[in-house]
Scaffold this active site. Structure first.
Site, mmCIF file in Angstrom:
data_model
loop_
_atom_site.group_PDB
_atom_site.id
_atom_site.type_symbol
_atom_site.label_atom_id
_atom_site.label_comp_id
_atom_site.label_asym_id
_atom_site.label_seq_id
_atom_site.Cartn_x
_atom_site.Cartn_y
_atom_site.Cartn_z
ATOM 1 N N ASP A 131 -2.964 -1.565 -11.358
ATOM 2 C CA ASP A 131 -4.335 -1.143 -11.634
ATOM 3 C C ASP A 131 -5.294 -2.084 -10.922
ATOM 4 O O ASP A 131 -5.151 -3.312 -10.997
ATOM 5 C CB ASP A 131 -4.620 -1.184 -13.144
ATOM 6 C CG ASP A 131 -3.841 -0.123 -13.897
ATOM 7 O OD1 ASP A 131 -3.543 0.935 -13.297
ATOM 8 O OD2 ASP A 131 -3.524 -0.350 -15.079
ATOM 9 N N LYS B 1 -10.381 1.158 18.091
ATOM 10 C CA LYS B 1 -10.769 0.865 16.704
ATOM 11 C C LYS B 1 -10.130 -0.436 16.233
ATOM 12 O O LYS B 1 -10.769 -1.252 15.553
ATOM 13 C CB LYS B 1 -10.370 2.019 15.786
ATOM 14 C CG LYS B 1 -10.724 1.762 14.329
ATOM 15 C CD LYS B 1 -10.156 2.818 13.390
ATOM 16 C CE LYS B 1 -10.344 2.395 11.942
ATOM 17 N NZ LYS B 1 -9.697 3.305 10.988
ATOM 18 N N HIS C 155 -13.152 -3.569 10.595
ATOM 19 C CA HIS C 155 -13.188 -4.561 9.524
ATOM 20 C C HIS C 155 -11.802 -5.133 9.278
ATOM 21 O O HIS C 155 -11.629 -6.322 9.024
ATOM 22 C CB HIS C 155 -13.734 -3.921 8.247
ATOM 23 C CG HIS C 155 -13.062 -2.641 7.858
ATOM 24 N ND1 HIS C 155 -12.863 -1.590 8.734
ATOM 25 C CD2 HIS C 155 -12.532 -2.226 6.680
ATOM 26 C CE1 HIS C 155 -12.258 -0.602 8.117
ATOM 27 N NE2 HIS C 155 -12.033 -0.958 6.872
ATOM 28 N N SER D 295 0.839 -1.193 0.000
ATOM 29 C CA SER D 295 0.000 0.000 0.000
ATOM 30 C C SER D 295 0.873 1.242 0.000
ATOM 31 O O SER D 295 1.984 1.237 0.542
ATOM 32 C CB SER D 295 -0.906 0.012 1.240
ATOM 33 O OG SER D 295 -1.668 1.206 1.293
ATOM 34 N N ASP E 209 -7.667 -4.620 0.563
ATOM 35 C CA ASP E 209 -8.563 -3.808 -0.246
ATOM 36 C C ASP E 209 -9.826 -3.660 0.569
ATOM 37 O O ASP E 209 -10.418 -4.661 0.991
ATOM 38 C CB ASP E 209 -8.864 -4.432 -1.612
ATOM 39 C CG ASP E 209 -9.450 -3.383 -2.547
ATOM 40 O OD1 ASP E 209 -8.733 -2.414 -2.858
ATOM 41 O OD2 ASP E 209 -10.615 -3.512 -2.943
ATOM 42 N N TYR F 168 -13.150 7.418 5.274
ATOM 43 C CA TYR F 168 -14.531 7.700 5.656
ATOM 44 C C TYR F 168 -14.757 7.602 7.170
ATOM 45 O O TYR F 168 -15.894 7.719 7.627
ATOM 46 C CB TYR F 168 -15.475 6.722 4.942
ATOM 47 C CG TYR F 168 -15.494 6.853 3.440
ATOM 48 C CD1 TYR F 168 -16.368 7.741 2.805
ATOM 49 C CD2 TYR F 168 -14.648 6.090 2.638
ATOM 50 C CE1 TYR F 168 -16.394 7.851 1.419
ATOM 51 C CE2 TYR F 168 -14.669 6.205 1.251
ATOM 52 C CZ TYR F 168 -15.539 7.091 0.652
ATOM 53 O OH TYR F 168 -15.565 7.202 -0.719
ATOM 54 N N ASP F 169 -13.700 7.371 7.936
ATOM 55 C CA ASP F 169 -13.842 7.187 9.387
ATOM 56 C C ASP F 169 -14.656 8.280 10.080
ATOM 57 O O ASP F 169 -15.423 7.979 11.000
ATOM 58 C CB ASP F 169 -12.468 7.077 10.052
ATOM 59 C CG ASP F 169 -11.795 5.737 9.827
ATOM 60 O OD1 ASP F 169 -12.403 4.861 9.181
ATOM 61 O OD2 ASP F 169 -10.650 5.564 10.302
#
Length: 203
Positions: free
Chosen positions: A45, A184, A189, A13, A74, A163-164
Site C-alpha cells: 500500500d 525521452k 524525470h 513495479s 514513484d 500522462y505522456d
C-alpha cells in the site's frame, strides 16, 4: 553511498511500461533485471505522503521479499495550477482499471475550470520521479529527478504511457508519447533521477 554490485536486481513495479523504461536505462550496466510482477510479489500500500516515501515503501518491500537489491520508482504529474495535483495520486486518478484516458480527461477538466474568456489557464507542469534503491539489510539510497513542461489536449502520440500523450517537455513541440523513446530517456524525470543513481551507486 553504497555501490551496487553486478547481478540480479528487482524492479519493484507491476507497471509494464515503467519496467521496460527502467530496463532500457539499466541495459548498459549488465544487471539481470527481474520485475516484482515476474516474482509475483505483492504491491505494498502506497501510504506515504511524498514520492520519496512511496518509492522507499516499494523498494524495501521488494528487497526484503526477494532477498535481492530492489529498485523502485514513484513518479507522477504535478500540475502547477492544480497545486501540484494529481501528484502522488497520479496513478489513482486513472482508477482501478488504470485508465489513463480517463485520468488525462480528469486533469484537462480540472485545468479548464480555471480558463476565462480572456485567456487559458496556466498549463505548466512537471513530471517528478523519486528513485530508491534498497538492499535486503534495509540500507537505502534515494534520488529525485524532474522535467518541466506544459500540458496539452487532446492527447497526442502512441509511444509513451500514463500522462505522456498530454505532456510537452520544455524546449520541444511534441509530447513524450510522440517522442522516440531514446530521446525521452535522455531528458525525462526518470532519466534525471537515474543519472544521479548511476553516479552514486554504480562503480
Amino acid at each position: 553511498m553504497r555501490k551496487l554490485e553486478a547481478g540480479k536486481l528487482v524492479i519493484a513495479s507491476h507497471n509494464a511500461g515503467k519496467v521496460r523504461e527502467i530496463q532500457d536505462l539499466l541495459a548498459p550496466f549488465g544487471m539481470e533485471v527481474i520485475s516484482a510482477g515476474d516474482l509475483n510479489l505483492p504491491e505494498p500500500d502506497e501510504t506515504g505522503e511524498t514520492f520519496e516515501e512511496n518509492s522507499l515503501l516499494k523498494s524495501l518491500a521488494a528487497a526484503k521479499a526477494s532477498n535481492l537489491p530492489a529498485l523502485a520508482d514513484d513518479s507522477g504529474l504535478s500540475v502547477a495550477i492544480l497545486s501540484g495535483a494529481p501528484g502522488i495520486y497520479s496513478a489513482r486518478w486513472a482508477g482501478p482499471r488504470k485508465d489513463f484516458d480517463r485520468a488525462q480527461k480528469k486533469v484537462a477538466d480540472a485545468v479548464a475550470e480555471y480558463d476565462t474568456i480572456e485567456q487559458k489557464a496556466d498549463r505548466s507542469a512537471a513530471f517528478i520521479c523519486a528513485l530508491s534503491l534498497a538492499w535486503p539489510d534495509g540500507h537505502t539510497e534515494v534520488f529525485e529527478g524532474r522535467v518541466e513542461g506544459q500540458m496539452t489536449w487532446p492527447a497526442r502520440g502512441e509511444k509513451g504511457f500514463g500522462y505522456d500523450p498530454t505532456f510537452i517537455p520544455n524546449g520541444y513541440d511534441i509530447t513524450f508519447a510522440e517522442m522516440d523513446p531514446a530521446e525521452k530517456h535522455k531528458i525525462s524525470h526518470r532519466a534525471d533521477a537515474f543519472q544521479q543513481l548511476v553516479a552514486a551507486c554504480f562503480s
